[in-house]
Design an enzyme around this catalytic site. Structure first.
Site, PDB file in Angstrom:
ATOM      1  N   SER A  34       0.702  -1.310  -0.069  1.00 24.69           N
ATOM      2  CA  SER A  34      -0.162  -0.124  -0.155  1.00 24.69           C
ATOM      3  C   SER A  34       0.654   1.297   0.080  1.00 24.69           C
ATOM      4  O   SER A  34       0.366   2.346  -0.060  1.00 24.69           O
ATOM      5  CB  SER A  34      -0.895  -0.032   1.167  1.00 24.69           C
ATOM      6  OG  SER A  34      -1.969  -0.966   1.005  1.00 24.69           O
ATOM      7  N   LYS A  66       0.508   3.318  -2.762  1.00 30.29           N
ATOM      8  CA  LYS A  66      -0.774   4.423  -2.924  1.00 30.29           C
ATOM      9  C   LYS A  66      -0.312   5.957  -2.672  1.00 30.29           C
ATOM     10  O   LYS A  66      -1.081   6.858  -3.310  1.00 30.29           O
ATOM     11  CB  LYS A  66      -2.211   3.844  -2.035  1.00 30.29           C
ATOM     12  CG  LYS A  66      -2.452   2.528  -2.153  1.00 30.29           C
ATOM     13  CD  LYS A  66      -3.073   2.135  -1.090  1.00 30.29           C
ATOM     14  CE  LYS A  66      -3.788   0.655  -1.477  1.00 30.29           C
ATOM     15  NZ  LYS A  66      -4.507   0.040  -0.205  1.00 30.29           N
ATOM     16  N   TYR A  90      -3.607  -2.587 -10.268  1.00 29.13           N
ATOM     17  CA  TYR A  90      -3.343  -2.579  -8.909  1.00 29.13           C
ATOM     18  C   TYR A  90      -2.780  -3.633  -8.376  1.00 29.13           C
ATOM     19  O   TYR A  90      -1.890  -3.300  -7.308  1.00 29.13           O
ATOM     20  CB  TYR A  90      -4.950  -2.538  -8.299  1.00 29.13           C
ATOM     21  CG  TYR A  90      -5.069  -2.519  -6.745  1.00 29.13           C
ATOM     22  CD1 TYR A  90      -4.823  -1.364  -6.235  1.00 29.13           C
ATOM     23  CD2 TYR A  90      -5.294  -3.699  -6.259  1.00 29.13           C
ATOM     24  CE1 TYR A  90      -4.926  -1.060  -4.727  1.00 29.13           C
ATOM     25  CE2 TYR A  90      -5.232  -3.388  -4.828  1.00 29.13           C
ATOM     26  CZ  TYR A  90      -5.227  -2.206  -4.088  1.00 29.13           C
ATOM     27  OH  TYR A  90      -5.218  -2.157  -2.533  1.00 29.13           O
ATOM     28  N   TYR A 130      -4.540   3.280   7.842  1.00 28.63           N
ATOM     29  CA  TYR A 130      -5.738   2.479   8.145  1.00 28.63           C
ATOM     30  C   TYR A 130      -6.717   3.105   9.338  1.00 28.63           C
ATOM     31  O   TYR A 130      -6.617   4.202   9.602  1.00 28.63           O
ATOM     32  CB  TYR A 130      -5.621   1.030   8.270  1.00 28.63           C
ATOM     33  CG  TYR A 130      -4.968   0.599   7.269  1.00 28.63           C
ATOM     34  CD1 TYR A 130      -4.778   0.692   5.993  1.00 28.63           C
ATOM     35  CD2 TYR A 130      -3.557  -0.394   7.537  1.00 28.63           C
ATOM     36  CE1 TYR A 130      -4.349   0.472   4.799  1.00 28.63           C
ATOM     37  CE2 TYR A 130      -2.750  -0.889   6.596  1.00 28.63           C
ATOM     38  CZ  TYR A 130      -3.007  -0.595   5.173  1.00 28.63           C
ATOM     39  OH  TYR A 130      -2.109  -1.160   4.403  1.00 28.63           O
ATOM     40  N   VAL A 159       1.206  -3.834   3.854  1.00 29.46           N
ATOM     41  CA  VAL A 159       1.067  -5.036   4.683  1.00 29.46           C
ATOM     42  C   VAL A 159       2.217  -6.065   4.327  1.00 29.46           C
ATOM     43  O   VAL A 159       2.648  -6.904   5.040  1.00 29.46           O
ATOM     44  CB  VAL A 159      -0.228  -5.960   4.126  1.00 29.46           C
ATOM     45  CG1 VAL A 159      -1.363  -5.372   4.792  1.00 29.46           C
ATOM     46  CG2 VAL A 159      -0.403  -6.112   2.831  1.00 29.46           C
TER      47      VAL A 159
END
Lengths: 303, 303, 303, 303
Positions: free
Chosen positions: B63, B66, B188, B239, B257
């Site tokens: 992530s 992102k 993705y 998160y 992660v």
């Protein structure tokens, strides 16, 4: 009671409303249906049957199929299906993902799309992809061996299925689909795309007013199971308008976005009404009005 | 301040914890990573760089990608991306569908999976499937032209992707994906599967501590845009533990992660830390501890 | 930088907007405030102070009081307060009961009404009803021993308090209020009803830009505690617009429905701005614009 | 059918379970009730009545009172009550505030605490505080002019009422209480604290099996209204276990935390069963089992 006269009176009473409501638009093939149609059939427990209007015109049964798949799952596996799907009212729209996520993949009831996908997956597991116990049941009980899915509706659904795909993958992510996601969806679309008339649906569903007994006198499901399917229809058969339908009409029933409604008067008769225009909750507007008239005129409701 | 000495002290301080936490298990390829690894890199705004432990070992950035795709979307289209994705903290797990449904397909922020899928779709629309501006950016800023997705990780993600597929189809059902769902998911997964070391990631993210200025002195995004990306990282980068990280550490950052965390001290330096074991919120357990040590020892935080 | 000139420029820049927004109407006494007012004060860490417009006019500090009660609770009991209240952004309106119920009586953060009621209850337990450490603190730090609640505002709040009473009883039902519900509410209304000017509030809050150090050079809270209060302000200080404020302005801050905002530039200065008209999120419309101007002109933000 | 024999058989069948379940503990006075009690009464539409066990022992009717207050509101004002309260199942616990907030103060149905408070407020507005139409109705229909609230239960409820106070203030904040909050709560506690036996409750509720006709032959409410009250009981009478009760038992009914259940077989009889121990959903554990036995043995259910 002269049932044919009653149906004629109902048709006359709702006549001015015919064409009201909004035809389901998310499935192109359904959006093209002529909205100015109305039909109603009653099949009495003594075997006599009655109809009015377009009661022999086939339409897309859509979510009404969910009653029959639930019945077949109960017949095949008994209460085991309740490990995979609940039987509480949803209190939310028929295609809500939020609840499904909160419940970790256990749909609230078998009449929401998520629940019907699980039931479909269960039946696929029991019967395999080659068999189609739903078509067998509908053909036998209605007496029409030609009943089948409308291929154009099925293709149309598959092509506008992002929401249902999202639901199916969410179920799968929680381990509550056992067959391949695409295969479950294809079967599900086929089930919803089946075309039947009011007369055929009222006949096919009549075992629910006869305590589970089929047209040939054999037992499809037990009287207790039939009673319980009726209970689930009453509490969850109309998306988030189930309690409203119980309040106004007071009969177990199940609606579909094709504009059909199957309703049961336990011990008396099976009813099917159809008119394509929907109300804001997704139920046939004129169909609801016709059932309202029916219970008012006959005094038949479960309460 | 002797930054190398500081990193050595941090490595010693967190040493007893190395191997703690739970390695991400939902992606088989990640589950196989040796948990007893720890690395940390710092790239100062003056160009000097420091590292400790396994800071040159590549890991799956997941992530953290992102942040860079958001930057590329802002570079390409400015604030237009905010029409398709919000920038509020989620207050829910990173892969929640409930919120997405409630907001009718507008993800809460670009760092949730749903938001990153929308950003990915946006970039695909801008650059086409042949170009890969993310790889171009990461290669140039890190100085390593060999950076690429780990094909096994990418395949592994695609094979365990029910939840992400569910999210993508839900976005599509609300009209917030413009490319084909499968193509967006493939891109993705490829982005998340990119392998980089702490040293490479700290270099690649350093423009965020330099007000948007690339390694070669040109402007990637404006100082105001860089400041704002930092703000989104602080409020939504971890998160549902973002506020906790702001409270304990007080730096903009983004975790993945794979066990990596990229953190920024605006005007001073870019930091990357890596340790595979995750805490219950999905952030690197030892990585969080190391950053806690870092702000305690340097006194550097935004507050 | 010539801070006085900067404030003058800001006042000129926002001048055309003065009077915009909607004055809080649910408290009658506040609804009667003249909307055409605007003031702004800055207190630098070197002790110098500046002001523009109505910066010496007292207004109702309302929720800005929540920063000071949190600080007093941390001073009195350290991290124990976090057992009774969280520090996550709410993602919901400031007076939501749904979240509180879901979290079984643990408010999301100390700046929601529910959280502030718990903090107030905690302080009442520590100091008793006779003492008023909040007034003591505000008077000492601002240098004005006359600061007190506006009795008409306090009475007005108590008379329009159904929602806050509902929240307080819900907290009590979960065992998270230890004093009598009525006593907690009375103290809470009194705290919100305190009248102070921009100059006084900027002075009173300056310890947060000075790492916890009071005007007299003694330590009110530790540097780490001050940093953490700033972090909570940044992530939760503006109801559900906190991330938006972080994105646009990039400073820790706390707003009140009286139209005041206290903002902190850690290590540099304390700022208070006031204009009664609110935006749709309940924050001072012109105050937000003035802070936006401030960070643009000074380049001071935490990011 | 020999109804007395049926009741004797039911008592024998559930005998081993008597004493099971957990007596309501949040009201101290109720917590002191001897759990080893069980009674059941049936009042047939022909006027005959039957009882078994402790069917003449008074108990606290609690939420069963909500059926009668709803009936009185319909009698007094017709459908106007539905402007202030819905009739959908809650899908949530009986005392949820989240839903109430989401619906802006309109309770989901009249059998949740929030809905019953609104109905109580409505009746207070119609009759004033001096009259007590609920007591009048219960005394007349049961034939016992001594029926009254148990003062100790009422006081006990008022002393443990934080949650109900929270709900009442929330209703008031949305403008859906018209009388003073304290007065509505006092009346509500009094209604719940009424003591009656199974025999008395079955007699008092028998008008619902007789299409709205009172014991003296006059019409309390219309047949349509009686049918509709039955429908609301079926869909919402058992907190979040309503659908479960419909599925298992298939009768309209309403339970109370005192351990009583009133159930109706439309056109046939009124039933009251009592056993203090509750299941996890808050309904009488042995009472549910006894009704399950009743429908199995008689074959009487609405489905």
């Amino acid at each position: 009671m002269d049932m044919q006269a009653t149906l004629d009176e109902i048709a006359e009473a709702v006549g001015p409303q015919i064409g009201s409501g909004v035809v389901a638009e998310y499935i192109p093939r359904l959006a093209a249906v002529n909205p100015d149609q109305f039909g109603m059939s009653v099949v009495m427990n003594d075997g006599s049957s009655y109809g009015v209007g377009d009661f022999e015109v086939p339409f897309s049964i859509q979510s009404i199929s969910k009653v029959f798949t639930l019945v077949l799952a109960l017949q095949a596996s008994g209460d085991a299906i309740w490990d995979r799907v609940g039987r509480e009212p949803s209190g939310a729209a028929f295609n809500s993902l939020a609840q499904l996520e909160f419940k970790r993949g256990i749909p609230r009831n078998p009449f929401m799309n998520a629940g019907a996908l699980v039931v479909t997956d269960h039946l696929l597991g029991v019967s395999g992809t080659d068999a189609n116990p739903l078509l067998d049941l509908l053909r036998t009980e209605s007496g029409n061996p030609e009943i089948r899915p409308d291929a154009l509706v099925s293709t149309s659904e598959a092509g506008h299925s992002d929401r249902n795909r999202s639901i199916a993958y969410l179920l799968s992510s929680f381990g509550n689909l056992r067959n391949e996601v695409g295969a479950v969806l294809d079967r599900y679309f086929d089930q919803c795309a089946i075309s039947m008339s009011c007369a055929e649906l009222a006949s096919a569903g009549a075992f629910l007013s006869r305590g589970g007994v089929r047209a040939d006198g054999t037992e499809l499901i037990s009287p207790l199971q039939a009673k319980r399917v009726n209970a689930v229809m009453l509490t969850a058969g109309f998306y988030d308008a189930a309690a409203e339908f119980a309040y106004r009409v007071g009969l177990p029933g199940k609606s579909g976005v094709g504009g059909g409604i199957l309703a049961i008067v336990p011990g008396k008769c099976s009813i099917c009404v159809w008119a394509p225009g929907l109300d804001s909750a997704g139920n046939s507007l004129v169909g609801m009005a016709a059932l309202d008239e029916f219970t008012s005129r006959t005094g038949w409701s479960v309460f």
